[in-house]
Design a protein around this motif. Structure first.
Motif, PDB file in Angstrom:
ATOM      1  N   THR A 282       0.813  -1.225   0.000  1.00  0.00           N
ATOM      2  CA  THR A 282       0.000   0.000   0.000  1.00  0.00           C
ATOM      3  C   THR A 282       0.845   1.272   0.000  1.00  0.00           C
ATOM      4  O   THR A 282       0.584   2.183  -0.797  1.00  0.00           O
ATOM      5  CB  THR A 282      -0.962  -0.003   1.210  1.00  0.00           C
ATOM      6  N   PRO A 283       1.884   1.409   0.852  1.00  0.00           N
ATOM      7  CA  PRO A 283       2.651   2.663   0.853  1.00  0.00           C
ATOM      8  C   PRO A 283       3.825   2.660  -0.132  1.00  0.00           C
ATOM      9  O   PRO A 283       4.632   3.601  -0.126  1.00  0.00           O
ATOM     10  CB  PRO A 283       3.157   2.727   2.295  1.00  0.00           C
ATOM     11  N   SER A 284       3.930   1.630  -0.956  1.00  0.00           N
ATOM     12  CA  SER A 284       5.085   1.527  -1.850  1.00  0.00           C
ATOM     13  C   SER A 284       4.994   2.543  -2.983  1.00  0.00           C
ATOM     14  O   SER A 284       3.964   3.175  -3.203  1.00  0.00           O
ATOM     15  CB  SER A 284       5.171   0.111  -2.429  1.00  0.00           C
ATOM     16  N   GLY A 285       6.068   2.653  -3.729  1.00  0.00           N
ATOM     17  CA  GLY A 285       6.093   3.578  -4.853  1.00  0.00           C
ATOM     18  C   GLY A 285       5.562   2.984  -6.132  1.00  0.00           C
ATOM     19  O   GLY A 285       5.704   3.605  -7.205  1.00  0.00           O
ATOM     20  N   LEU A 286       4.946   1.814  -6.064  1.00  0.00           N
ATOM     21  CA  LEU A 286       4.375   1.199  -7.258  1.00  0.00           C
ATOM     22  C   LEU A 286       3.238   2.054  -7.799  1.00  0.00           C
ATOM     23  O   LEU A 286       2.560   2.754  -7.035  1.00  0.00           O
ATOM     24  CB  LEU A 286       3.846  -0.202  -6.928  1.00  0.00           C
ATOM     25  N   PRO A 287       2.973   1.977  -9.091  1.00  0.00           N
ATOM     26  CA  PRO A 287       1.805   2.686  -9.635  1.00  0.00           C
ATOM     27  C   PRO A 287       0.525   2.191  -8.975  1.00  0.00           C
ATOM     28  O   PRO A 287       0.452   1.039  -8.518  1.00  0.00           O
ATOM     29  CB  PRO A 287       1.836   2.320 -11.124  1.00  0.00           C
ATOM     30  N   THR A 288      -0.471   3.058  -8.950  1.00  0.00           N
ATOM     31  CA  THR A 288      -1.730   2.696  -8.298  1.00  0.00           C
ATOM     32  C   THR A 288      -2.324   1.421  -8.889  1.00  0.00           C
ATOM     33  O   THR A 288      -2.798   0.546  -8.156  1.00  0.00           O
ATOM     34  CB  THR A 288      -2.737   3.848  -8.411  1.00  0.00           C
ATOM     35  N   TRP A 289      -2.278   1.304 -10.217  1.00  0.00           N
ATOM     36  CA  TRP A 289      -2.870   0.117 -10.853  1.00  0.00           C
ATOM     37  C   TRP A 289      -2.147  -1.152 -10.422  1.00  0.00           C
ATOM     38  O   TRP A 289      -2.774  -2.218 -10.263  1.00  0.00           O
ATOM     39  CB  TRP A 289      -2.837   0.259 -12.376  1.00  0.00           C
ATOM     40  N   ALA A 290      -0.847  -1.072 -10.214  1.00  0.00           N
ATOM     41  CA  ALA A 290      -0.081  -2.253  -9.806  1.00  0.00           C
ATOM     42  C   ALA A 290      -0.426  -2.647  -8.369  1.00  0.00           C
ATOM     43  O   ALA A 290      -0.575  -3.843  -8.047  1.00  0.00           O
ATOM     44  CB  ALA A 290       1.411  -1.986  -9.952  1.00  0.00           C
ATOM     45  N   ARG A 291      -0.553  -1.652  -7.506  1.00  0.00           N
ATOM     46  CA  ARG A 291      -0.914  -1.945  -6.112  1.00  0.00           C
ATOM     47  C   ARG A 291      -2.302  -2.562  -6.034  1.00  0.00           C
ATOM     48  O   ARG A 291      -2.537  -3.526  -5.292  1.00  0.00           O
ATOM     49  CB  ARG A 291      -0.837  -0.665  -5.278  1.00  0.00           C
TER      50      ARG A 291
END
Length: 335
Positions: A282-291
Motif C-alpha cells: 500500500t505505501p510503496s512507490g508502485l503505480p496505483t494500478w499495480a498496487r
C-alpha cells in the motif's frame, strides 16, 4: 430417577472399571473386552445422570472415570503437522464455505451502509462541517495528510505487525462474543462501517477519492473479507443460541464454538497476509494500478481457496470441527 437407587445399582460396575483402569500391567483379552463394555455403560450412565439427576458429586466422578476409560479405549493422540496441513487444506476453507451465506450477506450489508455514509458526506458540506474544524479536515484530506501518511507512519515490518494485531483482535472479538446473540458483532461492524464511510466521504468531498481508494483497495479487499467471515461466523454462533436445529443447544454450541476457534487461527493467517500487503504494498512507490492489481490478486486467491477446495471439502462432510475421534462422546438417551 431415584439417585440413591441408581448409584447402588451401578456402583459395582464403576468400581470394577476403576479397578481395570488402575492396573499397571497389560490387560488380558477378556479384561480388555470387559473394560470396553464397562466404559460404554458408564458413558450411558453419565448421560442419564446429566439429563435426569445432575448430582455434582456423582457426575464429577463419572466424568473423570469415563474420560480415563476413553483415553485407554481410544488412545490419546497428539497433534501433528499432518493435522495442521489438513486444517488449512480442508478444515478451514470448508468452514468458510459452510458459513458463506452468513459472511457474504454481512459483507453486502456492510458495503451498503458504508456507501450510504460516504455518499451522504460527499454530497453534504453541512454534514462534513460537523465532523471537525476546516483546518483539521484539510490536514486529513490534503496531499500528504493524515489519511495518506498513515500507511507510511512506521517502518513496513512494524506497521504490518501493528495492523495484523489490531485486525486479528477485531476478528477474535467477532468470533468469541458472537455467542452473546451477535450483538457485539453488530457493534463492531457498525463502527468499522462508519470509519470506512467517513474516510471515503471526506476524501470524496475533497476531490481526492481516487487517491484514497488507491490506498484502501490493495489491502482492504482481503482484510475486510476476513472481518466479514469472522463476523458472519460470530452471527451464526449467536443464532445457534436461539435456534440450535436438530442438535441440543449444548451440542450445537460446542460444535460451532470449536469450529469458530479453528477459524480464528485460519483468519489470523489471512489477516497476516493482508497486513503484509498493507505494510509493504500500500505505501510503496508502485503505480496505483499495480498496487490494486496485487490486492485484487490476493483477494481472488482467497475466494478461490474457499470456493474450490473449501466447497469440495464441505461436500465431503468436513465442517472445520475437531476430527470425530477427538470429540467427546455423545450417548443418545431416551428421557
Amino acid at each position: 430417577m431415584d439417585l440413591d437407587v441408581f448409584v447402588a445399582a451401578h456402583r459395582a460396575e464403576w468400581d470394577r472399571l476403576d479397578q481395570l483402569l488402575g492396573r499397571g500391567r497389560r490387560l488380558t483379552g477378556a479384561e480388555a473386552d470387559e473394560l470396553v463394555a464397562l466404559y460404554q455403560r458408564a458413558a450411558t450412565h453419565l448421560s442419564q445422570l446429566q439429563s435426569s439427576a445432575p448430582d455434582p458429586v456423582v457426575t464429577n466422578r463419572l466424568t473423570t472415570l469415563v474420560a480415563r476409560a476413553r483415553s485407554v479405549v481410544i488412545g490419546s493422540r497428539k497433534a501433528t503437522w499432518r493435522d495442521a496441513v489438513h486444517f488449512f487444506a480442508a478444515g478451514f476453507p470448508a468452514a468458510c464455505y459452510r458459513t458463506r451465506h452468513w459472511w457474504i450477506w454481512t459483507g453486502v450489508l456492510f458495503t451498503v451502509v458504508t456507501a450510504v455514509i460516504a455518499t451522504w458526506l460527499a454530497n453534504s458540506p453541512e454534514a462534513v462541517a460537523t465532523i471537525a474544524a476546516p483546518e483539521a479536515l484539510r490536514e486529513m484530506t490534503r496531499e500528504g495528510g493524515s489519511y495518506e501518511s498513515y500507511y507510511s507512519s512506521s517502518p513496513a515490518a512494524a506497521f504490518s505487525a501493528q495492523v495484523w494485531t489490531n485486525n486479528a483482535w477485531i476478528a477474535a472479538i467477532c468470533l468469541a462474543f458472537g455467542v452473546l446473540l451477535g450483538i457485539p458483532v453488530i457493534y463492531v461492524l457498525a463502527m468499522n462501517a462508519v470509519n470506512v464511510g467517513l474516510g471515503i466521504g471526506l476524501m470524496a468531498s475533497a476531490g481526492r477519492l481516487d487517491v484514497f481508494l488507491g490506498l484502501l483497495i490493495p489491502h482492504g479487499l482481503l482484510e475486510l473479507t476476513a472481518v466479514f467471515v469472522a463476523a458472519g461466523v460470530g452471527l451464526r454462533l449467536g443464532w445457534t443460541v436461539i435456534d440450535p436445529g436438530r442438535r441440543t443447544r449444548t451440542t450445537a454450541l460446542a460444535e460451532e464454538g470449536r469450529a469458530a476457534i479453528g477459524m480464528a487461527v485460519g483468519l489470523a493467517v489471512v489477516l497476516l497476509v493482508s497486513g503484509v500487503v498493507e505494510g509493504f504494498v500500500t505505501p510503496s512507490g508502485l503505480p496505483t494500478w499495480a498496487r490494486i492489481a496485487i490486492g485484487v490478486l490476493v483477494w481472488v486467491a482467497f475466494l478461490v481457496y474457499v470456493f474450490v477446495p473449501g466447497r469440495r471439502a464441505a461436500l465431503a462432510g468436513e465442517t472445520g470441527d475437531l476430527a470425530r475421534e477427538d470429540r467427546s462422546d455423545q450417548q443418545p438417551v431416551a428421557v
